[in-house]
Structure formats: structure tokens, C-alpha cells
Design an enzyme around this catalytic site. Structure first.
Site, PDB file in Angstrom:
ATOM      1  N   ARG A   1       0.765  -0.985  -0.007  1.00 10.78           N
ATOM      2  CA  ARG A   1      -0.210  -0.146   0.012  1.00 10.78           C
ATOM      3  C   ARG A   1       0.794   1.375   0.015  1.00 10.78           C
ATOM      4  O   ARG A   1       0.629   2.116  -0.655  1.00 10.78           O
ATOM      5  CB  ARG A   1      -1.056   0.055   1.397  1.00 10.78           C
ATOM      6  CG  ARG A   1      -1.994  -0.971   1.317  1.00 10.78           C
ATOM      7  CD  ARG A   1      -2.883  -0.943   2.319  1.00 10.78           C
ATOM      8  NE  ARG A   1      -2.268  -1.458   3.667  1.00 10.78           N
ATOM      9  CZ  ARG A   1      -2.028  -2.746   3.911  1.00 10.78           C
ATOM     10  NH1 ARG A   1      -2.535  -3.739   3.056  1.00 10.78           N
ATOM     11  NH2 ARG A   1      -1.277  -2.940   5.058  1.00 10.78           N
TER      12      ARG A   1
ATOM     13  N   GLY B   1      10.721   4.352   7.299  1.00  7.04           N
ATOM     14  CA  GLY B   1       9.495   4.595   7.794  1.00  7.04           C
ATOM     15  C   GLY B   1       8.989   3.448   8.515  1.00  7.04           C
ATOM     16  O   GLY B   1       7.864   3.365   8.929  1.00  7.04           O
TER      17      GLY B   1
ATOM     18  N   PRO C   1       9.057   7.533  12.824  1.00  9.24           N
ATOM     19  CA  PRO C   1       7.687   6.325  12.679  1.00  9.24           C
ATOM     20  C   PRO C   1       6.663   7.022  12.130  1.00  9.24           C
ATOM     21  O   PRO C   1       5.730   6.334  11.769  1.00  9.24           O
ATOM     22  CB  PRO C   1       7.464   6.527  14.466  1.00  9.24           C
ATOM     23  CG  PRO C   1       7.945   7.868  14.686  1.00  9.24           C
ATOM     24  CD  PRO C   1       9.325   8.157  14.076  1.00  9.24           C
TER      25      PRO C   1
ATOM     26  N   HIS D   1      -5.423   1.895  13.755  1.00  8.01           N
ATOM     27  CA  HIS D   1      -5.009   1.408  12.403  1.00  8.01           C
ATOM     28  C   HIS D   1      -5.841   0.701  11.845  1.00  8.01           C
ATOM     29  O   HIS D   1      -6.674   0.003  12.433  1.00  8.01           O
ATOM     30  CB  HIS D   1      -3.420   1.045  12.368  1.00  8.01           C
ATOM     31  CG  HIS D   1      -2.657   2.354  12.659  1.00  8.01           C
ATOM     32  ND1 HIS D   1      -2.161   2.862  13.789  1.00  8.01           N
ATOM     33  CD2 HIS D   1      -2.031   3.174  11.795  1.00  8.01           C
ATOM     34  CE1 HIS D   1      -1.354   4.028  13.805  1.00  8.01           C
ATOM     35  NE2 HIS D   1      -1.263   3.836  12.436  1.00  8.01           N
TER      36      HIS D   1
ATOM     37  N   LYS E   1      -2.306  -3.895  10.065  1.00  4.90           N
ATOM     38  CA  LYS E   1      -0.995  -3.314  10.893  1.00  4.90           C
ATOM     39  C   LYS E   1      -0.477  -4.334  11.827  1.00  4.90           C
ATOM     40  O   LYS E   1      -1.422  -5.068  12.601  1.00  4.90           O
ATOM     41  CB  LYS E   1      -1.088  -1.989  11.547  1.00  4.90           C
ATOM     42  CG  LYS E   1      -0.170  -1.462  12.217  1.00  4.90           C
ATOM     43  CD  LYS E   1      -0.190   0.071  12.650  1.00  4.90           C
ATOM     44  CE  LYS E   1       1.133   0.756  13.120  1.00  4.90           C
ATOM     45  NZ  LYS E   1       2.039   0.549  11.982  1.00  4.90           N
TER      46      LYS E   1
ATOM     47  N   GLY F   1       4.473   2.801  15.828  1.00  4.69           N
ATOM     48  CA  GLY F   1       5.515   3.658  16.344  1.00  4.69           C
ATOM     49  C   GLY F   1       5.363   5.119  16.536  1.00  4.69           C
ATOM     50  O   GLY F   1       5.903   5.784  17.631  1.00  4.69           O
ATOM     51  N   THR F   2       4.309   5.834  15.914  1.00  2.00           N
ATOM     52  CA  THR F   2       3.877   7.018  16.155  1.00  2.00           C
ATOM     53  C   THR F   2       3.589   7.257  17.648  1.00  2.00           C
ATOM     54  O   THR F   2       3.865   8.279  18.288  1.00  2.00           O
ATOM     55  CB  THR F   2       2.933   7.424  15.543  1.00  2.00           C
ATOM     56  OG1 THR F   2       3.450   7.447  13.898  1.00  2.00           O
ATOM     57  CG2 THR F   2       2.488   8.934  15.474  1.00  2.00           C
TER      58      THR F   2
END
Length: 268
Positions: free
Chosen positions: A14, A99, A124, A156, A160, A166-167
Site C-alpha cells: 500500500r 518509515g 515513525p 489503524h 497493521k 511507532g507514532t
């Protein structure tokens, strides 16, 4: 105009497709390599066919040869794959935008060490909005008096694989560091059963997975009589792709070193 040559790891995923679409729209960038795993059914196909515009770049799994002529590799894959790609880039002198999330502390050290030889943006979240969110969290964590409980909620899509995101973890790190705490010692990941009262000075994390949610993140500062919520919602992966390409442009002037999006956006 000198074009910046961009290679994309995980090109058929994606994020990979969105990054390639965004490169195609840029006047100063060129897709130089589209990379995938050796068992990918897309190998030997034109990468542009995935985005509706054939470009002559053939999807390849041989990183060492395919990266020849590339300036920067953008990698949104998984930790094991990213570290393999990192070794190739380090040996070849190719910069990286990473990323990927879900790295262990030991794996992050490998990235830090590689930055002695190549330039790396490791973040992240590549979106401008999220990186402004990080700054707002610093302001809130510094200004609010003791007694405000902190909770971080993230959501999310169902695909995932790591949690918390990570954010979300970076949000927790920003708040903890601003308040002089160690996140590893104050983080609470989910609650179940008879947990007792909420412990003071902890930072809670809650995770939601479902549907096609691109990414929602909220930091909740709950006091007595009021609460402050700081939220970012991503509606398109395009925002992450655009940020990643800003990061690639930033690396074009660097020799080596480890950077994040705060550096790219001039927020530090």
C-alpha cells in the site's frame, strides 16, 4: 534539472504504490528501482503498471544490483527486511528513508551505527501534521501541572502488525522526556481485569485495529475538572508519501548522520 533517483522497497504494498505514484507526479524525482521479496508474484513486471502509468522500471528482488544508480532508498517494510536493505545501502553508499516501525532497541542501534557511513532519516511518521503534533505535546507536557493523567489512543487498519504504533510510542517518548521520565518505566500497555486504581505519573496506551483506518492518534491529558485532547487523523497515505519524499530531498545534501522529520521540517 538534476533528478534525484529514488528506489522503493516493498514497492507493491500500500505505501510502496503510493510513494511511486507521488514520485511520478514530482518534477525533480525519478523512480530508479522498485524492489520486492524474492517470492513476490509481481517480479519482472513494470512497476508503473501498478499505478496505471508504465515507466520502464522492472520490479526486482536483487537489491545489490537494482540499487545501482539510486541516490536514496525509501523503506516502509518490516524490521528484518529493512535491516537487510540497510546493510546493502551502507555498503553501496546509498542513503535511506526508514518509515518501518516495530524495531527492538538492539535493532535501532544497528540503524544508529549505519548512520556513521550513510545519511538516514528514521521516523515513525513522515506526515507534517504528526510532527507538529510532537511539538504540541512538548508544550502541553511542559505547561500542565502535576496531576494530569496521560493516555495515548491510536487506531489503524486491520493489516497493521505492530502495536502500539511507532507514532504512539514516539508520542509517549516525547511526553515522558519532557517530564523527565523514562517511558519504559512509566508505560502501561492496555488494561484488563481488576487493575486497581490508576497509578500516578504513568502513561497509558490503548490500541484499536479495524477496517481501513489510515492512522488516528490522540494524546489525552486528563485533570480534575478538565481534559485536553490533542489529535491527528490521517485520511490518506499520500501524506506519508509526501513526507518521505521531502526526507529524500533533505538527504541529497548530506554525507552521513541520523535524522528524523523534525530535522527535515526545520522544527529542531
Amino acid at each position: 534539472m538534476t533528478l534525484l533517483n529514488i528506489a522503493v522497497a516493498g514497492s507493491t504494498g500500500r505505501m510502496g504504490r503510493t510513494i511511486m505514484e507521488t514520485i511520478a507526479d514530482a518534477q525533480d524525482l525519478r523512480l530508479s528501482a522498485a524492489l520486492e521479496q524474492p517470492d513476490s508474484p509481481y517480479l519482472s513486471q513494470d512497476a508503473g503498471g501498478l499505478t496505471g502509468t508504465p515507466c520502464g522500471v522492472i520490479i526486482n528482488s536483487d537489491y545489490a544490483s537494482a540499487l545501482t544508480g539510486s541516490d536514496v532508498l525509501i523503506d516502509f517494510t518490516r524490521p528484518a527486511g529493512t535491516l537487510t536493505h540497510l546493510a546493502v545501502c551502507r555498503q553501496s553508499g546509498i542513503h535511506m528513508v526508514i518509515g518501518t516501525t516495530g524495531f527492538s532497541a538492539e535493532e535501532k542501534e544497528i540503524i544508529h551505527d549505519a548512520a556513521k557511513d550513510i545519511a538516514i532519516v528514521f521516523a515513525p511518521n513522515m506526515s507534517v501534521g504528526v510532527n507538529i503534533l510532537f511539538r504540541l505535546l512538548e508544550v502541553a507536557a511542559k505547561a500542565l501541572p502535576a496531576g494530569y493523567d496521560v493516555e495515548i489512543i491510536e487506531a489503524h487498519h486491520r493489516h497493521k502488525v505492530d502495536a502500539p504504533s511507532g507514532t504512539a510510542l514516539r508520542m509517549g517518548e516525547v511526553i515522558a522526556q519532557t517530564q523527565g521520565k523514562n517511558l519504559e518505566k512509566v508505560a502501561i500497555y492496555g488494561r484488563e481485569g481488576h487493575t486497581g486504581e490508576r497509578a500516578a505519573d504513568t502513561i497509558g496506551f490503548s490500541t484499536i485495529r479495524g477496517g481501513d483506518i489510515v492512522g488516528d492518534h490522540t494524546a489525552l491529558f486528563a485533570g480534575i475538572g478538565e481534559r485536553l485532547e490533542i489529535t491527528h487523523k490521517a485520511s490518506s497515505r499520500k501524506t506519508f508519501a509526501t513526507g518521505a519524499l521531502h526526507a529524500a530531498r533533505f538527504l541529497a545534501t548530506k554525507k552521513s548522520g541520523l535524522f528524523d522529520m523534525q530535522d527535515v521540517l526545520g522544527l529542531r
